[in-house]
Design a protein around this motif. Sequence first.
Motif, PDB file in Angstrom:
ATOM      1  N   GLY A  12       0.989  -1.015   0.016  1.00  0.00           N
ATOM      2  CA  GLY A  12      -0.063  -0.165  -0.162  1.00  0.00           C
ATOM      3  C   GLY A  12       0.681   1.269   0.169  1.00  0.00           C
ATOM      4  O   GLY A  12       1.831   1.308  -0.086  1.00  0.00           O
ATOM      5  N   THR A  13      -0.021   2.375  -0.056  1.00  0.00           N
ATOM      6  CA  THR A  13       1.122   3.650   0.743  1.00  0.00           C
ATOM      7  C   THR A  13       0.887   3.552   1.632  1.00  0.00           C
ATOM      8  O   THR A  13      -0.346   3.926   2.460  1.00  0.00           O
ATOM      9  N   TRP A  14       2.309   4.718   2.546  1.00  0.00           N
ATOM     10  CA  TRP A  14       2.695   4.869   3.233  1.00  0.00           C
ATOM     11  C   TRP A  14       3.219   5.988   3.414  1.00  0.00           C
ATOM     12  O   TRP A  14       3.948   7.331   2.558  1.00  0.00           O
ATOM     13  N   ARG A  15       3.063   7.078   5.074  1.00  0.00           N
ATOM     14  CA  ARG A  15       3.822   7.849   4.330  1.00  0.00           C
ATOM     15  C   ARG A  15       4.181   8.257   6.551  1.00  0.00           C
ATOM     16  O   ARG A  15       4.170   6.993   7.667  1.00  0.00           O
ATOM     17  N   THR A  34       7.653   8.640   2.563  1.00  0.00           N
ATOM     18  CA  THR A  34       6.545   8.525   1.863  1.00  0.00           C
ATOM     19  C   THR A  34       7.342   6.669   1.986  1.00  0.00           C
ATOM     20  O   THR A  34       8.769   7.052   1.197  1.00  0.00           O
ATOM     21  N   THR A  36       5.348   3.819  -1.298  1.00  0.00           N
ATOM     22  CA  THR A  36       4.538   2.766  -2.113  1.00  0.00           C
ATOM     23  C   THR A  36       5.217   1.683  -1.886  1.00  0.00           C
ATOM     24  O   THR A  36       6.627   0.931  -2.160  1.00  0.00           O
ATOM     25  N   GLY A  38       4.939  -2.630  -3.345  1.00  0.00           N
ATOM     26  CA  GLY A  38       3.746  -3.517  -3.711  1.00  0.00           C
ATOM     27  C   GLY A  38       4.584  -4.492  -4.303  1.00  0.00           C
ATOM     28  O   GLY A  38       5.817  -4.526  -4.595  1.00  0.00           O
ATOM     29  N   TYR A  49      10.590   4.171  -2.557  1.00  0.00           N
ATOM     30  CA  TYR A  49      10.165   5.713  -0.716  1.00  0.00           C
ATOM     31  C   TYR A  49      10.776   6.526  -0.631  1.00  0.00           C
ATOM     32  O   TYR A  49      11.542   7.532  -1.935  1.00  0.00           O
ATOM     33  N   ASP A 149      -0.947   5.277   4.624  1.00  0.00           N
ATOM     34  CA  ASP A 149      -1.462   7.021   3.992  1.00  0.00           C
ATOM     35  C   ASP A 149      -2.643   6.882   4.106  1.00  0.00           C
ATOM     36  O   ASP A 149      -3.491   6.151   2.883  1.00  0.00           O
ATOM     37  N   ALA A 152      -4.077   9.045   0.492  1.00  0.00           N
ATOM     38  CA  ALA A 152      -4.039   8.720  -1.025  1.00  0.00           C
ATOM     39  C   ALA A 152      -5.118   7.644  -1.854  1.00  0.00           C
ATOM     40  O   ALA A 152      -6.102   7.271  -1.079  1.00  0.00           O
TER      41      ALA A 152
END
Length: 152
Positions: A12-15, A34, A36, A38, A49, A149, A152
């Motif tokens: 997934g998408t992170w911060r 940040t 991503t 996958g 990142y 995140d 996102a």
Amino acid sequence: MSIVDHLTPLFGTWRGTNRLRLMPTDDYQASDATATIGVTAARFVSIAYTWADGDAPQDGLLLVGGDATADGCQAVWVDSWHTGPTWMSFTGGVGDDGELRLRGSYPAESGPDWGWHIHVRPQDATVTMHNVVPEHAPYQVVELALEPDDLA
């Protein structure tokens, strides 16, 4: 179990926050970050990142494949600040505690090669990086602490 299955909780998408220091006696410098994470090419996990060195934006990519066993993984890593114009290769695997531990090395200006370790902890969404100076204990240089995140 494949590394894809093991790292699925991170997809997934992170911060979050990236903390960097050069020497073990230095204070950490923090920046927004940040990530991503996958599946790439069906059998690999990509961790892309971003972070910053002061006002200078930076980014990196860790590509991991193999089995989630003690020595079943291989990885390549690039980072706009850390690795220069080449990638670094790693081997490693997942320990009994669920942490992925990767080990690589790079040439020093003189003397024996230095080492670099990357640890990925899916249980708390943290990536740490450690410098290994010959004849010294490894020390943490980077901590990338992530949270989902929701925007996102």
